[in-house]
Design an enzyme around this catalytic site. Structure first.
Site, PDB file in Angstrom:
ATOM      1  CE1 TYR A  55      -1.385  -9.987  -7.661  1.00 18.99           C
ATOM      2  CE2 TYR A  55      -3.503 -10.431  -6.681  1.00 18.99           C
ATOM      3  CZ  TYR A  55      -2.741  -9.797  -7.623  1.00 18.99           C
ATOM      4  OH  TYR A  55      -3.345  -8.942  -8.513  1.00 18.99           O
ATOM      5  CG  HIS A 112      -1.825 -11.804 -13.355  1.00 19.53           C
ATOM      6  ND1 HIS A 112      -1.632 -12.182 -12.053  1.00 19.53           N
ATOM      7  CD2 HIS A 112      -1.939 -10.459 -13.317  1.00 19.53           C
ATOM      8  CE1 HIS A 112      -1.619 -11.109 -11.281  1.00 19.53           C
ATOM      9  NE2 HIS A 112      -1.806 -10.045 -12.035  1.00 19.53           N
TER      10      HIS A 112
HETATM   11  N1  NAP Z   1      -4.307  -7.636 -12.749  1.00 20.17           N
HETATM   12  C1  NAP Z   1      -3.254  -6.937 -12.372  1.00 20.17           C
HETATM   13  O1  NAP Z   1      -2.211  -6.909 -13.031  1.00 20.17           O
HETATM   14  C2  NAP Z   1      -3.347  -6.131 -11.090  1.00 20.17           C
HETATM   15  C3  NAP Z   1      -2.404  -5.129 -10.811  1.00 20.17           C
HETATM   16  C4  NAP Z   1      -2.558  -4.393  -9.623  1.00 20.17           C
HETATM   17  C5  NAP Z   1      -3.596  -4.682  -8.753  1.00 20.17           C
HETATM   18  N2  NAP Z   1      -4.473  -5.695  -9.035  1.00 20.17           N
HETATM   19  C6  NAP Z   1      -5.572  -6.040  -8.098  1.00 20.17           C
HETATM   20  O2  NAP Z   1      -6.230  -4.879  -7.684  1.00 20.17           O
HETATM   21  C7  NAP Z   1      -6.227  -4.783  -6.248  1.00 20.17           C
HETATM   22  C8  NAP Z   1      -6.235  -3.334  -5.836  1.00 20.17           C
HETATM   23  O3  NAP Z   1      -5.086  -2.733  -6.348  1.00 20.17           O
HETATM   24  P1  NAP Z   1      -4.651  -1.257  -6.142  1.00 20.17           P
HETATM   25  O4  NAP Z   1      -3.704  -1.195  -5.016  1.00 20.17           O
HETATM   26  O5  NAP Z   1      -4.204  -0.793  -7.443  1.00 20.17           O
HETATM   27  O6  NAP Z   1      -6.010  -0.530  -5.725  1.00 20.17           O
HETATM   28  P2  NAP Z   1      -6.325   0.988  -5.403  1.00 20.17           P
HETATM   29  O7  NAP Z   1      -7.761   0.993  -5.077  1.00 20.17           O
HETATM   30  O8  NAP Z   1      -5.835   1.915  -6.482  1.00 20.17           O
HETATM   31  O9  NAP Z   1      -5.449   1.310  -4.121  1.00 20.17           O
HETATM   32  C9  NAP Z   1      -5.629   0.626  -2.906  1.00 20.17           C
HETATM   33  C10 NAP Z   1      -4.626   1.178  -1.928  1.00 20.17           C
HETATM   34  O10 NAP Z   1      -4.966   2.512  -1.707  1.00 20.17           O
HETATM   35  C11 NAP Z   1      -4.802   2.857  -0.370  1.00 20.17           C
HETATM   36  N3  NAP Z   1      -5.764   3.901  -0.132  1.00 20.17           N
HETATM   37  C12 NAP Z   1      -7.102   3.810  -0.212  1.00 20.17           C
HETATM   38  N4  NAP Z   1      -7.678   5.002   0.014  1.00 20.17           N
HETATM   39  C13 NAP Z   1      -6.658   5.873   0.228  1.00 20.17           C
HETATM   40  C14 NAP Z   1      -6.590   7.239   0.534  1.00 20.17           C
HETATM   41  N5  NAP Z   1      -7.699   7.985   0.662  1.00 20.17           N
HETATM   42  N6  NAP Z   1      -5.369   7.787   0.698  1.00 20.17           N
HETATM   43  C15 NAP Z   1      -4.258   7.054   0.573  1.00 20.17           C
HETATM   44  N7  NAP Z   1      -4.255   5.743   0.301  1.00 20.17           N
HETATM   45  C16 NAP Z   1      -5.441   5.160   0.136  1.00 20.17           C
HETATM   46  C17 NAP Z   1      -5.043   1.579   0.397  1.00 20.17           C
HETATM   47  O11 NAP Z   1      -4.222   1.596   1.521  1.00 20.17           O
HETATM   48  P3  NAP Z   1      -4.717   1.143   2.998  1.00 20.17           P
HETATM   49  O12 NAP Z   1      -4.455  -0.328   3.095  1.00 20.17           O
HETATM   50  O13 NAP Z   1      -3.848   1.948   3.880  1.00 20.17           O
HETATM   51  O14 NAP Z   1      -6.163   1.490   3.111  1.00 20.17           O
HETATM   52  C18 NAP Z   1      -4.595   0.502  -0.602  1.00 20.17           C
HETATM   53  O15 NAP Z   1      -3.268   0.088  -0.348  1.00 20.17           O
HETATM   54  C19 NAP Z   1      -4.993  -5.578  -5.844  1.00 20.17           C
HETATM   55  O16 NAP Z   1      -5.031  -6.006  -4.518  1.00 20.17           O
HETATM   56  C20 NAP Z   1      -5.071  -6.740  -6.831  1.00 20.17           C
HETATM   57  O17 NAP Z   1      -6.028  -7.671  -6.388  1.00 20.17           O
HETATM   58  C21 NAP Z   1      -4.374  -6.402 -10.195  1.00 20.17           C
END
Ligand code: NAP
Length: 294
Positions: A55, A112
């Site tokens: 990241y 990862h």
């Molecule tokens: N291990 C891996 O390969 C991997 C891959 C992907 C992610 N991750 C980890 O998981 C974390 C979370 O990832 P994710 O983005 O997949 O999580 P997620 O919980 O699916 O989505 C979070 C995103 O959703 C938005 N959001 C939340 N509520 C919403 C709603 N009601 N309407 C529209 N948008 C909404 C948020 O935006 P706002 O900021 O506008 O609230 C945020 O950008 C990452 O930061 C990372 O640490 C790991």
């Protein structure tokens, strides 16, 4: 809702406990300076911080942690091993991460992705060697717990052939539209005592809209004991009901409060959990790692 609300925990197979909701510094925050937003998340009670070497923001995550003024032992800090730069050992990259994070240990250190560690003439052996290095990091106290991310059953089997420590977690994309694709993997985790961490858990809300989970959520809202719960909170409760850690993220303070407030909402009933399962079954949507995962 007070930031003093504590996030509930799940017991890991190494005897430690993991907070069941995490705030991550990937996706939208990838390569961003997260100093202020990290301090804000911690102030709002989100103390499980999911970082990663790739990241490219571990130093600002470390600055945010330091600025928060919250004692180290009240936080649960995670980083993940990236592809190894030529000539560097796993331990050296972890020590570098610790320096950036300004801590002496991480609570959880993950590989990862297995695909980044299957190089050389014998890919399986390379992966096993990397896991051995994580085991050594744990033995030396640089990581309290160790685990993996984006591993499929075959990856876990390869690793377990020579492992002396069973991974505590596998962090994978998991939501209602991946139930079929992850069924065998989920069963395997249960057999081995590995906890699942879900990322992408809110996918039905904004990455794949208009699917059958929408109607299930609306229906649940007519029965659910948690008045005025949001769709996002119900999806987090659905993960928790399955014993899965929810790794989510946001930059907005209002949503940080919403995530923390999930802790004081009642559990979903078995019928409510089943309604989301049934709505998601037969559907398939993957956002991340689509080049290597089905
Ligand atoms: N291990 C891996 O390969 C991997 C891959 C992907 C992610 N991750 C980890 O998981 C974390 C979370 O990832 P994710 O983005 O997949 O999580 P997620 O919980 O699916 O989505 C979070 C995103 O959703 C938005 N959001 C939340 N509520 C919403 C709603 N009601 N309407 C529209 N948008 C909404 C948020 O935006 P706002 O900021 O506008 O609230 C945020 O950008 C990452 O930061 C990372 O640490 C790991």
């Amino acid at each position: 809702m007070s930031a003093l609300t504590k996030i509930g925990t799940f017991l890991l197979n190494d005897g430690t406990r993991i907070p069941r909701t995490a705030w991550g510094t990937g996706t939208a925050l990838y390569k961003q300076d997260v100093t202020n937003v990290t301090a804000l998340a911690i102030k709002n009670g989100l103390t499980h911080l999911d970082g990663a070497q790739v990241y490219a923001n571990e130093d600002s995550l470390g600055a945010g942690i330091a600025n928060s003024g919250v004692p180290r032992e009240s936080l649960y800090i995670v980083t993940k091993l990236a592809a190894l730069p030529a000539g560097q050992t796993v331990r050296e990259t972890l020590v570098e991460s610790l320096k950036k994070l300004r801590v002496d240990y991480v609570d959880l250190f993950l590989i990862h992705s297995p695909t980044q560690h299957r190089g050389g003439s014998d890919g399986k052996k390379t992966l096993q060697g990397v896991w051995k290095a994580l085991e050594e990091a744990k033995a030396d106290g640089l990581a309290k717990s160790i685990g993996v991310s984006n591993f499929m059953v075959q990856d876990l089997e390869d690793l377990l052939e020579t492992a002396t420590v069973v991974p505590s977690v596998n962090q994978i994309e998991f939501h209602a539209y991946l139930l079929d694709a992850t069924r065998e993997l989920v069963e395997y985790h249960k057999k081995k005592g590995i906890i699942i961490e879900s990322y992408g858990g809110l996918t039905p809300l904004f990455r794949k809209t208009g699917g059958p989970v929408d109607a299930a959520l609306q229906k649940i809202k007519t029965t659910y004991a948690g008045d005025s719960a949001t769709d996002g909170q119900i999806l987090i409760k659905w993960l928790h009901a399955k014993g899965i850690v929810a790794v989510t993220t946001t930059s907005k303070e209002s949503r940080m409060k919403e995530i923390l407030a999930t802790e004081t909402l009642p559990e979903l009933t078995a019928e409510e959990v089943k309604a989301i399962d049934e709505a998601g079954s037969g559907q398939h949507h993957r956002t991340f790692w689509t080049n290597v995962l089905p």
